[in-house]
Scaffold this motif. Sequence first.
Motif, PDB file in Angstrom:
ATOM      1  N   LYS A 115     -46.351 -42.724  35.731  1.00 13.29           N
ATOM      2  CA  LYS A 115     -47.473 -42.729  35.452  1.00 13.29           C
ATOM      3  C   LYS A 115     -48.443 -43.668  35.988  1.00 13.29           C
ATOM      4  N   ARG A 116     -49.657 -43.879  35.825  1.00  8.60           N
ATOM      5  CA  ARG A 116     -50.603 -45.001  36.306  1.00  8.60           C
ATOM      6  C   ARG A 116     -50.879 -45.575  34.766  1.00  8.60           C
ATOM      7  N   VAL A 117     -50.874 -47.001  34.957  1.00  9.56           N
ATOM      8  CA  VAL A 117     -51.402 -48.050  33.429  1.00  9.56           C
ATOM      9  C   VAL A 117     -52.834 -47.645  33.590  1.00  9.56           C
ATOM     10  N   LEU A 166     -48.403 -49.348  26.281  1.00  9.79           N
ATOM     11  CA  LEU A 166     -49.401 -49.012  27.444  1.00  9.79           C
ATOM     12  C   LEU A 166     -49.803 -47.502  27.276  1.00  9.79           C
ATOM     13  N   TRP A 167     -51.136 -47.394  27.741  1.00  8.32           N
ATOM     14  CA  TRP A 167     -51.615 -46.297  27.664  1.00  8.32           C
ATOM     15  C   TRP A 167     -51.656 -45.666  29.268  1.00  8.32           C
ATOM     16  N   VAL A 168     -51.054 -44.463  29.310  1.00  6.08           N
ATOM     17  CA  VAL A 168     -50.820 -44.162  30.978  1.00  6.08           C
ATOM     18  C   VAL A 168     -51.249 -42.834  31.187  1.00  6.08           C
ATOM     19  N   ALA A 177     -48.342 -34.386  31.805  1.00  9.88           N
ATOM     20  CA  ALA A 177     -48.028 -34.589  30.509  1.00  9.88           C
ATOM     21  C   ALA A 177     -47.838 -36.120  30.170  1.00  9.88           C
ATOM     22  N   ASP A 178     -49.167 -36.717  30.080  1.00 13.61           N
ATOM     23  CA  ASP A 178     -49.273 -37.878  29.970  1.00 13.61           C
ATOM     24  C   ASP A 178     -49.666 -38.559  28.574  1.00 13.61           C
ATOM     25  N   SER A 179     -50.349 -39.902  28.362  1.00 15.82           N
ATOM     26  CA  SER A 179     -50.646 -40.339  27.136  1.00 15.82           C
ATOM     27  C   SER A 179     -51.606 -39.518  26.265  1.00 15.82           C
ATOM     28  N   VAL A 180     -52.286 -38.926  26.947  1.00 16.68           N
ATOM     29  CA  VAL A 180     -53.655 -37.850  26.510  1.00 16.68           C
ATOM     30  C   VAL A 180     -52.932 -36.521  25.924  1.00 16.68           C
TER      31      VAL A 180
END
Length: 227
Positions: A115-117, A166-168, A177-180
């Motif tokens: 994922k992207r930071v 980190l929030w990714v 399926a990321d931090s959100v």
Amino acid sequence: MATSRQHRHKRSLPIWQESLLLVVVATVMAIIVKMFFLQAFYIPSESMEPTLLVDDKLLVQKVSLWTGEPHRGDIVVFDDPGGWLGPSEQKRATNVFSKTLESVGLLPTGGHLIKRVIGVGGDHVQCCDASGHILVNGEPIDEPYVLDQSVIRHREFDVEVKEGYLWVMGDNRDNSADSVAHLGDPGGGQVRLEEVVGIAWVRVWPLNRIGGLGDNDAFDDVPDDPQ
């Protein structure tokens, strides 16, 4: 003179022993490179489109993590924080030979997330402003790498990234399926720095898309302290 030549000849290894020694040395070097410098990975899902496509092969560098941490905009590979991986993303080598090559870094590895930071420790990350932009420490972020800019408007959140986390987010915001997506999990969707394997460096396959990765320019104006 003849005695010296005979002595050197007697000390030379048989070809099979030399070949075995070369294989052992090459394997050890591959393990060292994988552990400390570079590791190959493949992309198992659509979550990072259009930046990375399914089955893209890339090299992840670990050197910058020796003395530093990922920056906003970096694309990071990390271990599953717990229940993030779907069935298609858990694809691994299925035979002993492939598993062996994968374990020493001679085949791309699966079973991780990429994922992207968006936010680092201490950041305040919000969604969204009136234009649909994510705010990091009060600064709206223009993200040209995102597949569909309008999707994020329907995923409101307001988080403080903990130190050491980190929030990714995936570039394909509608299918990641990321931090959100994991905001309601015990960890609040945040990824520990210890779980980061490395930072995506360069795409090596397919040949017509070889090139560097990462886009930190979008975060140039972000202040270090939350507003």
